[in-house]
Scaffold this motif. Structure first.
Motif, PDB file in Angstrom:
ATOM      1  N   GLY A  17       0.825  -1.198   0.000  1.00  0.00           N
ATOM      2  CA  GLY A  17       0.000   0.000   0.000  1.00  0.00           C
ATOM      3  C   GLY A  17       0.855   1.243   0.000  1.00  0.00           C
ATOM      4  N   VAL A  18       0.346   2.295  -0.642  1.00  0.00           N
ATOM      5  CA  VAL A  18       1.044   3.578  -0.682  1.00  0.00           C
ATOM      6  C   VAL A  18       0.044   4.673  -0.341  1.00  0.00           C
ATOM      7  CG1 VAL A  18       2.348   5.219  -2.101  1.00  0.00           C
ATOM      8  CG2 VAL A  18       2.661   2.761  -2.453  1.00  0.00           C
ATOM      9  N   GLN A  19       0.357   5.488   0.661  1.00  0.00           N
ATOM     10  CA  GLN A  19      -0.505   6.604   1.041  1.00  0.00           C
ATOM     11  C   GLN A  19      -0.035   7.863   0.332  1.00  0.00           C
ATOM     12  OE1 GLN A  19      -0.354   7.764   5.150  1.00  0.00           O
ATOM     13  NE2 GLN A  19      -2.099   9.162   4.988  1.00  0.00           N
ATOM     14  N   VAL A  20      -0.933   8.475  -0.444  1.00  0.00           N
ATOM     15  CA  VAL A  20      -0.607   9.667  -1.229  1.00  0.00           C
ATOM     16  C   VAL A  20      -1.581  10.789  -0.870  1.00  0.00           C
ATOM     17  CG1 VAL A  20      -0.331  10.614  -3.555  1.00  0.00           C
ATOM     18  CG2 VAL A  20       0.213   8.209  -3.120  1.00  0.00           C
ATOM     19  N   GLU A  21      -1.053  11.980  -0.668  1.00  0.00           N
ATOM     20  CA  GLU A  21      -1.883  13.163  -0.448  1.00  0.00           C
ATOM     21  C   GLU A  21      -1.386  14.290  -1.337  1.00  0.00           C
ATOM     22  OE1 GLU A  21      -1.958  14.273   3.646  1.00  0.00           O
ATOM     23  OE2 GLU A  21      -2.660  12.289   4.347  1.00  0.00           O
ATOM     24  N   ASN A  22      -2.273  14.831  -2.155  1.00  0.00           N
ATOM     25  CA  ASN A  22      -1.929  15.935  -3.053  1.00  0.00           C
ATOM     26  C   ASN A  22      -0.703  15.623  -3.909  1.00  0.00           C
ATOM     27  OD1 ASN A  22      -4.042  17.588  -2.005  1.00  0.00           O
ATOM     28  ND2 ASN A  22      -2.738  18.088  -0.247  1.00  0.00           N
ATOM     29  N   LYS A  23      -0.692  14.414  -4.441  1.00  0.00           N
ATOM     30  CA  LYS A  23       0.369  13.942  -5.345  1.00  0.00           C
ATOM     31  C   LYS A  23       1.726  13.812  -4.656  1.00  0.00           C
ATOM     32  CE  LYS A  23      -1.869  15.732  -9.520  1.00  0.00           C
ATOM     33  NZ  LYS A  23      -1.727  16.533 -10.749  1.00  0.00           N
ATOM     34  N   VAL A  24       1.712  13.687  -3.345  1.00  0.00           N
ATOM     35  CA  VAL A  24       2.933  13.483  -2.566  1.00  0.00           C
ATOM     36  C   VAL A  24       2.777  12.206  -1.747  1.00  0.00           C
ATOM     37  CG1 VAL A  24       4.406  14.385  -0.720  1.00  0.00           C
ATOM     38  CG2 VAL A  24       3.439  15.941  -2.433  1.00  0.00           C
ATOM     39  N   ILE A  25       3.724  11.271  -1.893  1.00  0.00           N
ATOM     40  CA  ILE A  25       3.692  10.047  -1.107  1.00  0.00           C
ATOM     41  C   ILE A  25       4.024  10.379   0.342  1.00  0.00           C
ATOM     42  CG2 ILE A  25       4.712   7.763  -0.751  1.00  0.00           C
ATOM     43  CD1 ILE A  25       5.341   7.684  -3.735  1.00  0.00           C
ATOM     44  N   GLN A  26       3.143   9.955   1.233  1.00  0.00           N
ATOM     45  CA  GLN A  26       3.376  10.156   2.657  1.00  0.00           C
ATOM     46  C   GLN A  26       4.094   8.957   3.281  1.00  0.00           C
ATOM     47  OE1 GLN A  26       2.496  13.186   4.052  1.00  0.00           O
ATOM     48  NE2 GLN A  26       1.933  13.663   1.923  1.00  0.00           N
TER      49      GLN A  26
ATOM     50  N   ARG B 154      15.183  12.723 -16.853  1.00  0.00           N
ATOM     51  CA  ARG B 154      13.724  12.740 -16.981  1.00  0.00           C
ATOM     52  C   ARG B 154      13.116  11.346 -17.063  1.00  0.00           C
ATOM     53  NH1 ARG B 154      13.622  15.989 -22.231  1.00  0.00           N
ATOM     54  NH2 ARG B 154      15.750  15.151 -22.219  1.00  0.00           N
ATOM     55  N   CYS B 155      13.896  10.340 -17.466  1.00  0.00           N
ATOM     56  CA  CYS B 155      13.381   8.962 -17.527  1.00  0.00           C
ATOM     57  C   CYS B 155      13.184   8.366 -16.135  1.00  0.00           C
ATOM     58  CB  CYS B 155      14.327   8.070 -18.323  1.00  0.00           C
ATOM     59  SG  CYS B 155      14.360   8.407 -20.089  1.00  0.00           S
ATOM     60  N   LEU B 156      13.769   9.006 -15.130  1.00  0.00           N
ATOM     61  CA  LEU B 156      13.655   8.535 -13.755  1.00  0.00           C
ATOM     62  C   LEU B 156      12.509   9.207 -13.000  1.00  0.00           C
ATOM     63  CD1 LEU B 156      16.530   7.649 -14.617  1.00  0.00           C
ATOM     64  CD2 LEU B 156      17.326   8.247 -12.334  1.00  0.00           C
ATOM     65  N   VAL B 157      11.888  10.189 -13.635  1.00  0.00           N
ATOM     66  CA  VAL B 157      10.889  11.016 -12.952  1.00  0.00           C
ATOM     67  C   VAL B 157       9.496  10.693 -13.480  1.00  0.00           C
ATOM     68  CG1 VAL B 157      10.182  13.356 -12.349  1.00  0.00           C
ATOM     69  CG2 VAL B 157      12.610  12.848 -12.733  1.00  0.00           C
ATOM     70  N   PRO B 158       8.623  10.129 -12.640  1.00  0.00           N
ATOM     71  CA  PRO B 158       7.265   9.810 -13.089  1.00  0.00           C
ATOM     72  C   PRO B 158       6.399  11.055 -13.174  1.00  0.00           C
ATOM     73  CG  PRO B 158       7.508   9.258 -10.779  1.00  0.00           C
ATOM     74  CD  PRO B 158       8.861   9.719 -11.246  1.00  0.00           C
ATOM     75  N   GLN B 159       5.301  10.923 -13.842  1.00  0.00           N
ATOM     76  CA  GLN B 159       4.309  11.986 -13.864  1.00  0.00           C
ATOM     77  C   GLN B 159       3.362  11.832 -12.665  1.00  0.00           C
ATOM     78  OE1 GLN B 159       2.517  12.811 -17.796  1.00  0.00           O
ATOM     79  NE2 GLN B 159       3.826  11.186 -18.611  1.00  0.00           N
ATOM     80  N   GLN B 160       2.853  12.950 -12.201  1.00  0.00           N
ATOM     81  CA  GLN B 160       1.738  13.017 -11.247  1.00  0.00           C
ATOM     82  C   GLN B 160       2.077  12.653  -9.810  1.00  0.00           C
ATOM     83  OE1 GLN B 160      -1.824  11.099 -12.708  1.00  0.00           O
ATOM     84  NE2 GLN B 160      -1.465  11.768 -14.829  1.00  0.00           N
ATOM     85  N   VAL B 161       3.299  12.272  -9.523  1.00  0.00           N
ATOM     86  CA  VAL B 161       3.715  12.034  -8.134  1.00  0.00           C
ATOM     87  C   VAL B 161       5.008  12.809  -7.909  1.00  0.00           C
ATOM     88  CG1 VAL B 161       4.339  10.325  -6.393  1.00  0.00           C
ATOM     89  CG2 VAL B 161       2.653   9.748  -8.151  1.00  0.00           C
ATOM     90  N   HIS B 162       5.006  13.729  -6.959  1.00  0.00           N
ATOM     91  CA  HIS B 162       6.074  14.712  -6.869  1.00  0.00           C
ATOM     92  C   HIS B 162       7.352  14.231  -6.197  1.00  0.00           C
ATOM     93  CE1 HIS B 162       3.319  17.516  -8.518  1.00  0.00           C
ATOM     94  NE2 HIS B 162       2.636  17.781  -7.409  1.00  0.00           N
TER      95      HIS B 162
END
Length: 447
Positions: A127-136, A373-381
C-alpha cells in the motif's frame, strides 16, 4: 498495532538498482531505508540467477559504467567473488562480468551498513498513502505485522514499478498494441561440465555457433559464454520457443549457467500468471537438463546443481515519465543535456511471441545517454524510479533492463533523492547540474 518508521529516503526493492540507490543516498548524508521482499538482497541477480553481468563497456571496449557499480566489482575481486570484466566469448558484447551471487549478497549488506542504510528484509509493499500527489508513506506486510514507513523522497527499484503503480503514477506495459512482454526465463546451474570439451567443439565446428564468436581467440580467452549448438537444438525439437542454446561459464570451473527456458504470454505482475510461469519454467528446466546431458558435448557427466528461487522476469510495468527513451535514442547514441548514466549494451529483444531475438547495435561511439527525466514519473512529486521500470519504450527497455545499467540508474536516483530531500524540492525540481556534478565526483561516466 502498526509499527512506524521514518527516513529521508525510502527505497523499495533490493536488487542491483535498489542497492546502489540506497548506498548513494546514504553516502550523501540522507537517512535511508531499503525495503526488500526476500530474505536476501540482489534481486534478479540472486533470486533469478541472472548471470553474468553485462556489460560495463561499449563494443569497442570503452568502459561507460563505473561509480558504485565498479566499486562493487573491485570489492568482489578482493573477496574472490569475481574475476572482473572478461571478454565475451559469444561476441555479442565486449565484456561480461562473472560474479559469485552469495558473496555479492553479503558485500551488498556490508556496503549498505557502511553508508548508514537501514535494511528491512522479508517486507512486502502492499500500500502507498498519497496526499496531493505526494507520497506520505508505504505500508509493509510481513511476519511481524504491518509497518508504516514515512519519508521525504521515495525511490521505486521494485523492477515492476510497484510503488509507482500503487501511488497512481502512469505506467506502461509491454509493446505497443498487444501489450505483450518479453518472455520469462527460469535459469539454472549445472556442475560437472567439461568446459574444454565445449571449447573444442566451438573451434572444430564454428558454423554451429553464433557468427560473432571470436573463434580465432578461443584458445587464449577464458570461456565465458556459448551461443549456438544449432544442429543439436534443431534435431531435439523441444517444445521451447527459441532458436538456440545459450550458456554462461562459472563461477566455478566446472559450472554452467543455462539461459534457455522461455515462458511467453504471461504477466509477471499477476500472481496466477506467475504461478503458471514458475511451473512451466521448472518443467522446461528438466527438459533442458536432459537434452544437454544427452546431446551436447561436455555435459555427459553434468547434473543440475541449483535452480533459481524464482523465474526471471525481463519486462512488466514501467513508468510513463517526463521523457520516454526510444529505440532511436539508443541506436543513434543520442546525447542528452540531463544525462545521468550511459550504457553500451545493444538492443536485445527476446521475442514476446516468436523464437528469435531482435538485435540492434549502438552507433557512434557505441554508447547512449539515459536522461534524468526517464527517472521522474508523472503526477507524483516525491518519487523517482531506477532499474527495469524507468521510462522507456518496449524496445529501449531491452537495453536499459540489463544489470550494469540498472546499477547506474540506481546510483543516479538515490543521489537525486538525497539532494531533493536536503533541498526540500520535488523530483522534477532537482538541480540536474548539481546532480551531475555529484555523480561525476563519485566516478560516474557522463561523457
Amino acid at each position: 498495532m502498526t509499527r512506524k518508521l521514518q527516513a529521508d529516503v525510502v527505497v523499495v526493492g533490493g536488487g542491483p538498482a535498489g542497492i546502489n540507490a540506497a548506498i548513494a543516498a546514504g553516502r550523501q548524508g540522507a537517512s535511508t531505508i531499503l525495503i526488500e521482499r526476500y530474505g536476501f538482497l540482489g534481486g534478479m541477480s540472486t533470486a533469478a540467477s541472472v548471470y553474468p553481468w553485462m556489460t560495463f563497456h561499449t563494443e569497442s571496449g570503452q568502459q561507460v559504467i563505473k561509480g558504485i557499480a565498479q566499486e562493487i566489482i573491485d570489492r568482489l575481486i578482493e573477496r574472490g567473488g569475481s574475476p572482473g570484466h572478461l571478454r565475451d566469448t559469444i561476441g555479442f558484447v565486449h565484456t561480461v562480468t562473472p560474479y559469485h551471487p552469495e558473496i555479492y549478497k553479503l558485500l551488498a549488506i556490508d556496503m549498505l551498513k557502511e553508508a548508514g542504510v537501514k535494511l528491512l528484509l522479508h517486507s512486502f509493499v502492499d500500500g502507498v498513502q498519497v496526499e496531493n500527489k505526494v507520497i506520505q508513506s508505504v505500508q509493509l506486510s510481513g511476519k511481524s505485522g504491518p509497518i508504516q514507513v514515512s519519508g521525504r523522497m521515495f525511490v521505486d527499484t521494485s523492477g515492476d514499478a510497484d510503488m509507482a503503480y500503487l501511488s497512481g503514477a502512469p505506467t506502461q506495459t509491454g509493446r505497443e498494441g498487444d501489450k505483450r512482454t518479453q518472455p520469462m526465463t527460469m535459469k539454472f546451474r549445472m556442475r560437472g561440465v567439461d568446459l574444454e570439451a565445449i571449447r573444442q567443439e566451438m573451434i572444430n565446428n564454428p558454423t554451429n555457433f553464433y557468427h560473432k564468436t571470436p573463434f580465432h581467440e578461443l584458445n587464449e580467452l577464458p570461456l565465458t559464454g556459448i551461443q549456438g549448438f544449432y544442429s543439436q537444438w534443431n534435431a531435439a525439437k523441444l517444445p521451447i520457443n527459441r532458436d538456440q542454446v545459450l550458456l554462461f561459464a562459472g563461477p566455478e570451473p566446472d559450472e554452467i549457467l543455462v539461459n534457455c527456458t522461455r515462458v511467453q504470454g504471461l504477466d509477471g505482475t499477476d500472481i496466477e500468471d506467475l504461478t503458471l510461469a514458475e511451473e512451466e519454467g521448472l518443467r522446461q528446466v528438466m527438459m533442458m537438463a536432459e537434452f544437454l546431458q544427452k546431446s551436447v558435448p561436455g555435459f555427459s557427466q553434468a547434473s543440475i546443481s541449483s535452480v533459481a528461487a524464482q523465474i526471471g522476469v525481463r519486462e512488466t510495468r514501467r513508468i510513463d515519465g517526463l521523457y520516454r527513451l526510444s529505440m532511436d535514442d539508443v541506436v543513434t547514441g543520442r546525447r542528452f543535456g540531463d544525462v545521468i548514466a550511459r550504457s553500451g549494451y545493444p538492443i536485445d529483444i527476446h521475442d514476446p511471441s516468436g523464437k528469435g531475438v531482435t538485435e540492434a547495435l549502438v552507433r557512434g561511439d557505441g554508447a547512449y545517454d539515459i536522461p534524468y527525466r526517464c527517472l521522474v514519473p508523472q503526477q507524483v512529486h516525491n518519487l523517482l524510479v531506477a532499474g527495469r521500470c524507468l521510462s522507456t519504450t518496449h524496445e529501449a527497455l531491452a537495453t536499459t533492463r540489463l544489470t550494469p545499467s540498472c546499477m547506474a540508474t540506481g546510483q543516479a536516483a538515490g543521489t537525486a533523492a538525497a539532494l531533493a530531500s536536503a533541498a526540500g524540492t520535488t523530483a522534477a525540481e532537482v538541480d540536474v547540474a548539481q546532480l551531475q556534478k555529484v555523480l561525476l565526483h563519485n566516478g560516474v561516466v557522463l561523457t
